[in-house]
Design a protein around this motif. Structure first.
Motif, PDB file in Angstrom:
ATOM      1  N   GLN A   1      -3.769   6.308   3.729  1.00  0.00           N
ATOM      2  CA  GLN A   1      -4.715   5.519   2.946  1.00  0.00           C
ATOM      3  C   GLN A   1      -4.194   5.377   1.526  1.00  0.00           C
ATOM      4  O   GLN A   1      -3.641   6.317   0.958  1.00  0.00           O
ATOM      5  N   VAL A   2      -4.357   4.163   0.971  1.00  0.00           N
ATOM      6  CA  VAL A   2      -3.881   3.869  -0.375  1.00  0.00           C
ATOM      7  C   VAL A   2      -5.050   3.365  -1.214  1.00  0.00           C
ATOM      8  O   VAL A   2      -5.853   2.549  -0.760  1.00  0.00           O
ATOM      9  N   GLN A   3      -5.151   3.860  -2.423  1.00  0.00           N
ATOM     10  CA  GLN A   3      -6.182   3.414  -3.356  1.00  0.00           C
ATOM     11  C   GLN A   3      -5.515   2.765  -4.562  1.00  0.00           C
ATOM     12  O   GLN A   3      -4.486   3.235  -5.051  1.00  0.00           O
ATOM     13  N   LEU A   4      -6.115   1.669  -5.024  1.00  0.00           N
ATOM     14  CA  LEU A   4      -5.651   0.970  -6.224  1.00  0.00           C
ATOM     15  C   LEU A   4      -6.777   0.994  -7.247  1.00  0.00           C
ATOM     16  O   LEU A   4      -7.903   0.594  -6.943  1.00  0.00           O
ATOM     17  N   VAL A   5      -6.459   1.438  -8.447  1.00  0.00           N
ATOM     18  CA  VAL A   5      -7.447   1.488  -9.515  1.00  0.00           C
ATOM     19  C   VAL A   5      -6.959   0.625 -10.662  1.00  0.00           C
ATOM     20  O   VAL A   5      -5.909   0.898 -11.261  1.00  0.00           O
ATOM     21  N   GLY A  26      -2.222   7.827  -3.086  1.00  0.00           N
ATOM     22  CA  GLY A  26      -2.452   8.059  -1.670  1.00  0.00           C
ATOM     23  C   GLY A  26      -1.167   8.448  -0.964  1.00  0.00           C
ATOM     24  O   GLY A  26      -0.227   8.943  -1.580  1.00  0.00           O
ATOM     25  N   SER A  27      -1.125   8.182   0.322  1.00  0.00           N
ATOM     26  CA  SER A  27       0.010   8.585   1.148  1.00  0.00           C
ATOM     27  C   SER A  27       1.133   7.540   1.058  1.00  0.00           C
ATOM     28  O   SER A  27       1.463   6.869   2.035  1.00  0.00           O
ATOM     29  N   ILE A  28       1.723   7.445  -0.116  1.00  0.00           N
ATOM     30  CA  ILE A  28       2.711   6.404  -0.400  1.00  0.00           C
ATOM     31  C   ILE A  28       4.115   6.930  -0.177  1.00  0.00           C
ATOM     32  O   ILE A  28       4.504   7.932  -0.760  1.00  0.00           O
ATOM     33  N   THR A 101       3.507   3.381   3.821  1.00  0.00           N
ATOM     34  CA  THR A 101       2.995   4.745   3.924  1.00  0.00           C
ATOM     35  C   THR A 101       3.745   5.467   5.035  1.00  0.00           C
ATOM     36  O   THR A 101       4.677   4.914   5.624  1.00  0.00           O
ATOM     37  N   THR A 102       3.323   6.641   5.342  1.00  0.00           N
ATOM     38  CA  THR A 102       3.971   7.383   6.423  1.00  0.00           C
ATOM     39  C   THR A 102       3.648   6.779   7.780  1.00  0.00           C
ATOM     40  O   THR A 102       4.292   7.118   8.772  1.00  0.00           O
TER      41      THR A 102
END
Length: 119
Positions: A1-5, A26-28, A101-102
């Motif tokens: 999961q990736v979050q952008l702020v 996140g899992s980048i 991501t993974t």
């Protein structure tokens, strides 16, 4: 999961400047293109600027010479320096990031930050 702020939006007078930031977390595993889009009231979302992982940039004609996109790969962050702002730059600005991501590779969008250019 990736979050952008996203951050940095606000109200500015014509001719003023703002700097937008968008931080990915996140899992980048890796980040490819990072970009900014905008959507003005009653209009379609449009590309403003994009920067590749190698640092190449591309801009919409309407912002060339006024906006500068940059990135800090160590911080997984993309910036948009906006100078000489015009009322027609008023819009919600969204960052869009191409992330590996993974598990998979996908585009992710931020929730948007409002930029209002008005006297």
């Amino acid at each position: 999961q990736v979050q952008l702020v996203e951050s940095g939006g606000g109200l500015v007078q014509p001719g003023g400047s703002l700097r937008l930031s968008c931080a990915a977390s996140g899992s980048i595993f890796s980040i490819y293109d990072m970009g900014w889009h905008r959507q003005a009231p009653g209009k379609q979302r449009e590309l403003v600027a994009v920067i590749t992982s190698g640092g190449s940039t591309n801009y919409a004609d309407s912002v060339k010479g006024r906006f500068t996109i940059s990135r800090d790969n160590a911080k997984n962050t993309v910036y948009l320096q906006m100078n000489s702002l015009k009322p027609e730059d008023t819009a919600v600005y969204y960052c869009k990031v191409d992330v590996l991501t993974t598990l998979s590779r996908n585009y992710y969008w931020g929730k948007g930050t409002l930029v209002t250019v008005s006297s």
